[in-house]
Design an enzyme around this catalytic site. Structure first.
Site, mmCIF file in Angstrom:
data_model
loop_
_atom_site.group_PDB
_atom_site.id
_atom_site.type_symbol
_atom_site.label_atom_id
_atom_site.label_comp_id
_atom_site.label_asym_id
_atom_site.label_seq_id
_atom_site.Cartn_x
_atom_site.Cartn_y
_atom_site.Cartn_z
ATOM 1 N N CYS A 1 -5.179 36.765 -13.148
ATOM 2 C CA CYS A 1 -5.048 35.473 -13.827
ATOM 3 C C CYS A 1 -6.205 34.551 -13.469
ATOM 4 O O CYS A 1 -6.497 33.608 -14.193
ATOM 5 C CB CYS A 1 -3.723 34.831 -13.453
ATOM 6 S SG CYS A 1 -3.507 34.719 -11.669
ATOM 7 N N GLU B 1 3.350 29.544 -14.010
ATOM 8 C CA GLU B 1 1.964 30.000 -13.782
ATOM 9 C C GLU B 1 1.632 30.901 -14.957
ATOM 10 O O GLU B 1 2.170 32.007 -15.060
ATOM 11 C CB GLU B 1 1.865 30.796 -12.475
ATOM 12 C CG GLU B 1 2.286 30.035 -11.235
ATOM 13 C CD GLU B 1 1.298 28.972 -10.826
ATOM 14 O OE1 GLU B 1 0.170 28.985 -11.348
ATOM 15 O OE2 GLU B 1 1.662 28.122 -10.015
HETATM 16 P P1 NAP Z 1 4.892 38.482 -19.415
HETATM 17 O O1 NAP Z 1 5.014 39.487 -20.486
HETATM 18 O O2 NAP Z 1 5.009 37.052 -19.766
HETATM 19 O O3 NAP Z 1 5.998 38.897 -18.321
HETATM 20 C C1 NAP Z 1 6.097 38.199 -17.111
HETATM 21 C C2 NAP Z 1 7.477 38.386 -16.533
HETATM 22 O O4 NAP Z 1 8.434 37.720 -17.378
HETATM 23 C C3 NAP Z 1 7.950 39.848 -16.457
HETATM 24 O O5 NAP Z 1 8.679 40.018 -15.263
HETATM 25 C C4 NAP Z 1 8.852 39.978 -17.672
HETATM 26 O O6 NAP Z 1 9.808 40.990 -17.527
HETATM 27 C C5 NAP Z 1 9.514 38.612 -17.657
HETATM 28 N N1 NAP Z 1 10.130 38.201 -18.910
HETATM 29 C C6 NAP Z 1 9.757 38.517 -20.163
HETATM 30 N N2 NAP Z 1 10.579 37.900 -21.059
HETATM 31 C C7 NAP Z 1 11.496 37.193 -20.331
HETATM 32 C C8 NAP Z 1 12.605 36.364 -20.667
HETATM 33 N N3 NAP Z 1 12.949 36.117 -21.925
HETATM 34 N N4 NAP Z 1 13.312 35.811 -19.664
HETATM 35 C C9 NAP Z 1 12.981 36.037 -18.377
HETATM 36 N N5 NAP Z 1 11.945 36.822 -17.996
HETATM 37 C C10 NAP Z 1 11.203 37.389 -18.969
HETATM 38 O O7 NAP Z 1 3.519 38.623 -18.633
HETATM 39 P P2 NAP Z 1 2.829 39.933 -18.079
HETATM 40 O O8 NAP Z 1 2.353 40.733 -19.247
HETATM 41 O O9 NAP Z 1 3.683 40.590 -17.036
HETATM 42 O O10 NAP Z 1 1.582 39.303 -17.290
HETATM 43 C C11 NAP Z 1 0.350 39.007 -17.906
HETATM 44 C C12 NAP Z 1 0.192 37.530 -18.083
HETATM 45 O O11 NAP Z 1 0.496 36.875 -16.881
HETATM 46 C C13 NAP Z 1 -1.223 37.138 -18.416
HETATM 47 O O12 NAP Z 1 -1.207 36.252 -19.496
HETATM 48 C C14 NAP Z 1 -1.705 36.430 -17.169
HETATM 49 O O13 NAP Z 1 -2.633 35.403 -17.410
HETATM 50 C C15 NAP Z 1 -0.475 35.884 -16.613
HETATM 51 N N6 NAP Z 1 -0.596 35.721 -15.178
HETATM 52 C C16 NAP Z 1 -0.666 34.464 -14.686
HETATM 53 C C17 NAP Z 1 -0.770 34.273 -13.317
HETATM 54 C C18 NAP Z 1 -0.839 32.892 -12.730
HETATM 55 O O14 NAP Z 1 -0.714 32.772 -11.521
HETATM 56 N N7 NAP Z 1 -1.024 31.870 -13.520
HETATM 57 C C19 NAP Z 1 -0.796 35.366 -12.448
HETATM 58 C C20 NAP Z 1 -0.717 36.628 -12.998
HETATM 59 C C21 NAP Z 1 -0.619 36.796 -14.368
HETATM 60 P P3 NAP Z 1 9.608 42.461 -18.161
HETATM 61 O O15 NAP Z 1 8.399 43.032 -17.520
HETATM 62 O O16 NAP Z 1 10.852 43.149 -17.780
HETATM 63 O O17 NAP Z 1 9.427 42.240 -19.631
#
Ligand code: NAP
Length: 517
Positions: A293, A254
């Site tokens: 999102c 997602e």
């Molecule tokens: P993110 O930086 O991609 O992080 C998401 C999750 O992934 C966090 O728990 C992060 O952990 C983890 N993560 C990062 N690198 C990883 C790796 N190499 N291996 C495993 N896990 C890893 O996203 P965010 O900044 O939290 O969220 C914002 C984004 O999410 C926006 O782009 C938004 O559009 C999207 N979003 C999408 C939806 C949907 O349903 N489509 C819903 C909500 C948000 P850490 O925090 O510990 O780095």
């Protein structure tokens, strides 16, 4: 200072190594710290496989549903405490916090009811018995059976409560044990929820890793599932993990989404449908400070209504106080992290080169109730372009904050659908119209590009939750840029955690196998 612990292999452990601070994004006060690692993650997978899977596998859908009902009750019992954590750690207004926490409880309750309806069955029927032999006695029946591995849930920072609950509800009801990893920056709500849930679930059914993922994915094996919510750059990293390809791990993504909203030419702004359109735009910009999102990012309006829409947005947004959400009267809080603020500012700067300002300039703001120079604030920003087709940043960059861009069009439904498609795959998009022919043409052309199509009209305006609200009954996920994943959607949400199998044999035996024992 609170040191957050992970819940792994049935015990709370703080880990070791460098620490990261969790802060209040309005004041930058440090609320808690978390170690970067030092956990036995291999042991956690083993605990889930050996104990969690066995415990859940021994339960019926009805029993697992009752378990989810207990988790929802636990949230209700600690609601005020959870709301306070979301306000402090997420920069949420009270309304934002309720949206996250009550949404989590409602999703658990929805799946609790589904569990009760599915009752004592152990296999879920997929369609009807099919005759495959010369006579009706030789038959086939598709069924869903729980997968036997571990469900790894990686969540984004913006919905720490709902994100934990919506994934957990589907996996536990399907019968899979979970290792959940919330985003580090806003982990306090998910951490507290897990403290509440841990005594209520069978051993090994729920584990929590706080802090960075570290080597979490290295322990994946056949039968496991990874459900990820976050940015498309992280989604790409996960997609390319060799361990996922090697073991055929099921991966649900997602990711980003540039959701569109279209005002159809039949709608006067002063009419009920027009008022709904403006209300939804303002709510999506300001709720969670635009960090949803599903929030509207791109707006298309008939050229002759563009001036009215701009005036209505100026009037509504001008009344919203931005500041520390702990203060009365604040309608929009800060962004969740310093990195978020920097990303949003960079996105606005790129957009500003290709657009003009309707409201808010580039987001500079004097926040209410905040020490000078503190907090990760960006004010609401409405930009305008007269050339939507050639305005690249409008369609290419998700600005994850309180920012929309408004563009004019001729009113043609196919042009509106092409505008939606320029997002290259959205979680949701919306159209506001009381003209059924217009809606029919728009929906047919736009549907392949969106996970959910919200059709605003005067008939449903009084009870509409708006396009930004994800409902457990309906699919959440979207094609292309949005990740291609599917979550929720009632019983469909269980399928990520189940394996489809075609049973072939005597028709009466097949009927008995899918019946309730
Ligand atoms: P993110 O930086 O991609 O992080 C998401 C999750 O992934 C966090 O728990 C992060 O952990 C983890 N993560 C990062 N690198 C990883 C790796 N190499 N291996 C495993 N896990 C890893 O996203 P965010 O900044 O939290 O969220 C914002 C984004 O999410 C926006 O782009 C938004 O559009 C999207 N979003 C999408 C939806 C949907 O349903 N489509 C819903 C909500 C948000 P850490 O925090 O510990 O780095």
């Amino acid at each position: 200072m609170q040191l957050l612990a992970s819940y792994l292999s049935g015990a709370w452990s703080a880990g070791s190594g460098p620490k990261t601070a969790l802060v209040n994004p309005a004041t930058e006060a440090v609320l808690a710290e978390v170690h970067a690692g030092g956990h036995d993650l291999g042991g956690a997978f083993q605990h889930a496989r050996a104990t969690g899977a066995r415990e859940l596998g021994g339960m019926t859908f009805a029993q697992r549903g009752a378990l989810l009902a207990g988790l929802a009750r636990a949230i209700h019992g600690a609601r005020e405490e959870l709301i306070a954590l979301a306000v402090a750690n997420g920069g949420n207004t009270r309304g934002d916090a309720k949206f996250d926490i009550d949404g989590g409880a409602a999703t658990l309750s929805h799946y609790a009811e589904l569990g009760a309806r599915l009752g004592g069955a152990r296999l879920l029927a997929d369609g009807e018995v099919i005759q495959v032999g010369r006579t009706a006695r030789m038959a086939g029946q598709h069924v869903w059976a729980p997968r036997t591995g571990v469900a790894v849930h990686i969540n984004a920072f913006n919905f720490p409560g709902w994100g934990l609950c919506e994934k957990l509800a589907c996996a536990l009801l399907a019968g899979m044990p979970v290792i959940a990893k919330p985003a580090t920056a806003t982990a306090l709500v998910a951490h507290r929820m897990t403290e509440l849930f841990a005594p209520l679930v069978p051993a090994g059914a729920l584990q929590l890793l706080v802090g960075p993922a570290g080597s979490l994915l290295d322990h994946l094996g056949p039968g496991d599932v990874v459900a990820f919510t976050g940015g498309s750059a992280t989604a790409r990293v996960l997609r390319e993990q060799p361990v996922i390809a090697r073991h055929g791990v099921r991966l649900n993504l997602e990711a980003d989404s540039l959701n569109a909203a279209v005002l159809a030419p039949d709608v006067e702004l002063a009419a009920e449908t027009g008022a709904l359109f403006v209300f939804d735009l303002v709510r999506d910009m300001t709720q969670k400070t635009g960090q949803k999102c599903t929030a509207i990012r791109r707006v298309l309006v008939p050229a002759e209504r563009a001036g009215d829409v701009a005036d209505a947005l100026r009037e509504r947004l001008g009344r919203i106080a931005v500041g520390d959400p702990a203060h009365d009267g604040v309608g929009m809080g800060p962004l969740a992290t310093a990195q978020q603020r920097d990303d949003v500012r960079a996105g606005i700067a790129e957009l500003a080169e290709a657009t003009s300002s309707i409201f808010g300039g580039t987001g500079e703001i004097e926040p209410v109730g905040v020490p000078a120079g503190k907090g990760y604030f960006v004010g609401p920003v409405v930009r305008a372009t007269s050339t939507p087709n050639s305005c690249a940043p409008l369609h290419d960059r998700e600005i994850f904050g309180p920012v929309i861009t408004v563009a004019p069009f001729s009113g043609d439904p196919e042009i509106a659908a092409a505008f939606v498609a320029r997002g290259e795959g959205c979680l949701v998009s919306s159209a506001y119209s009381d003209d059924r022919d217009w809606v029919g043409r728009f929906a047919a052309a736009a549907a392949p590009w969106v996970g959910r199509l919200y059709l605003g009209s005067s008939k449903m305006a009084s009870q509409s939750p708006g396009p930004g609200t994800v409902l457990p009954q309906l699919l959440h996920g979207g094609p292309g840029r949005a990740g291609g994943g599917e979550e929720l959607g009632g019983e469909r949400g269980l399928r990520l955690y189940m394996q489809r199998c075609a049973l072939e044999g005597d028709a009466s035996l097949l009927k008995a196998l899918i019946g309730t024992p």
